[in-house]
Design a protein around this motif. Structure first.
Motif, short mmCIF file in Angstrom:
data_model
loop_
_atom_site.label_atom_id
_atom_site.label_comp_id
_atom_site.label_asym_id
_atom_site.label_seq_id
_atom_site.Cartn_x
_atom_site.Cartn_y
_atom_site.Cartn_z
N GLU A 1 34.49 68.34 120.90
CA GLU A 1 35.18 67.11 120.51
C GLU A 1 36.21 67.38 119.42
N ASN B 1 18.07 58.80 122.78
CA ASN B 1 19.46 58.78 123.22
C ASN B 1 19.85 57.34 123.55
N PHE C 1 23.98 69.65 121.60
CA PHE C 1 24.72 68.61 120.89
C PHE C 1 25.74 69.21 119.92
N SER D 1 25.96 63.87 120.01
CA SER D 1 26.68 65.07 119.57
C SER D 1 27.00 65.00 118.07
N LYS E 1 28.76 70.44 121.87
CA LYS E 1 29.51 69.28 122.36
C LYS E 1 30.37 68.69 121.24
N ASP F 1 30.58 55.51 123.15
CA ASP F 1 29.25 55.80 123.64
C ASP F 1 29.07 55.04 124.94
N ALA G 1 36.81 57.08 120.90
CA ALA G 1 35.60 57.69 121.44
C ALA G 1 34.59 56.57 121.71
N ARG H 1 30.93 59.54 125.42
CA ARG H 1 29.64 60.15 125.12
C ARG H 1 28.55 59.42 125.90
N SER I 1 31.86 64.12 126.53
CA SER I 1 30.98 64.74 125.56
C SER I 1 29.56 64.28 125.86
N ALA I 2 28.76 63.99 124.86
CA ALA I 2 27.38 63.55 125.08
C ALA I 2 26.93 62.71 123.91
N LEU I 3 26.19 61.66 124.19
CA LEU I 3 25.64 60.80 123.16
C LEU I 3 24.66 61.60 122.30
#
Length: 305
Positions: free
Chosen positions: A139, A277, A132, A123, A135, A216, A214, A153, A119-121
């Motif tokens: 999730e 971020n 975001f 989101s 994403k 980061d 999950a 993420r 995913s992405a930090l």
């Protein structure tokens, strides 16, 4: 383990595939069906390339049928595919949301239980950034899939071939006569080295503690946007004047830039920059054994690539 990797030919994917093979895993690399892709990755030892399009459910069903017919047992799926710019039919919804749903269906068709998702930090379902938001939607589908999942993420990922430091930020610093700084430049980032990302994904395959979790993924040091500009100048060997651009002007100018064939920054990227971020390092260092390479150590090689 035999691991099917989507996005295997991309920036993160190419590093991950090498790491998986180096650590004794077999890889089935899912490559998009494009001219010349029939040979993509086929000469790499330990890698079997199959052609399929994650935005086309029928295409992935054919991949699943082919692998099942060949008795190519798959133990896990690592789903990496994502975009930071929309282009034509390659929209955030098509790639991040529908694409993830299709890959989850493929995993179930193959009888796979283990699913690792990038995913992405940052989101969030209520994010103003469509990147975001989609994403976060992806999730949600992963969590509801019934598969044993791990979600990563990452913050900004740096390394040879990356788009942000090797392209976007490099051009922002090198092309204009002065270096434009967005606002006060104080929004924070915690970039993570692509080698640490590949290592974390690989370790998650065999660590039961990572199931249904999950994480980061961040690097060892936090930098403001201004500090990133200074690091890029140092790597390029330049010393241009840095000129702050008031946010009100950026908010007016960025939408106008979208009429260009390739705008220097998209509306979505602008919102993501303003949000920053960053995250805490300890959660991942408690679980994973990572090298934690710092950005200044790698940046000179990135800008030379």
């Amino acid at each position: 383990m035999r691991v099917l990797v989507t996005g295997a030919s991309g920036f993160v994917g190419s590093h991950l595939v090498r790491h998986l093979v180096d650590t004794g895993h077999e890889v089935i690399a899912l490559a998009r069906s494009t001219p010349g892709s029939e040979q993509a990755g086929s000469e790499q030892v330990g890698v079997l390339t199959v052609l399929g399009d994650i935005t086309d459910a029928t295409s992935l069903e054919a991949v699943g049928s082919k692998l099942n017919t060949q008795n190519s047992t798959v133990d896990a799926v690592i789903h990496l595919v994502g975009i930071i710019r929309e282009q034509g039919n390659a929209t955030f919804d098509a790639i991040h949301v529908e694409g993830t749903k299709n890959v989850l269906d493929l995993a179930k068709q193959l009888g796979v239980k283990r699913f690792i998702h990038m995913s992405a930090l940052g989101s969030k379902l209520d994010s103003e950034s469509r990147y975001f938001k989609t994403k976060a939607q992806a999730e949600a589908y992963v969590r509801a899939s019934g598969l044993i999942f791990t979600i990563f993420r990452p913050s900004l990922i740096f390394g040879e071939g990356d788009e942000f430091f090797g392209d976007i930020l490099k051009e922002l610093v090198s092309l204009p006569p002065v270096v434009p700084q967005i606002g006060d430049g104080k929004f924070p980032f915690r970039p993570v080295w692509v080698g640490d990302v590949a290592n974390a994904f690989t370790q998650a395959l065999t660590r039961s503690a990572t199931e249904s979790e999950a994480y980061d993924l961040v690097g060892p040091h936090e930098y403001t946007f201004r500090e990133l500009l200074d690091l890029m100048q140092a790597a390029l060997g330049t010393s241009k004047q840095v000129v702050p651009v008031p946010l009100i002007l950026m908010r007016l100018g960025v939408p106008v830039m979208q009429i260009l064939p390739k705008p220097p920054i998209t509306q979505d990227q602008f919102m993501m920059l303003l949000a920053g971020n960053t995250g805490e390092l300890e959660p991942i260092t408690d679980i994973f054994d990572l090298e934690l390479r710092a950005l200044p150590d790698v940046l000179p090689d990135i800008v030379k690539a």
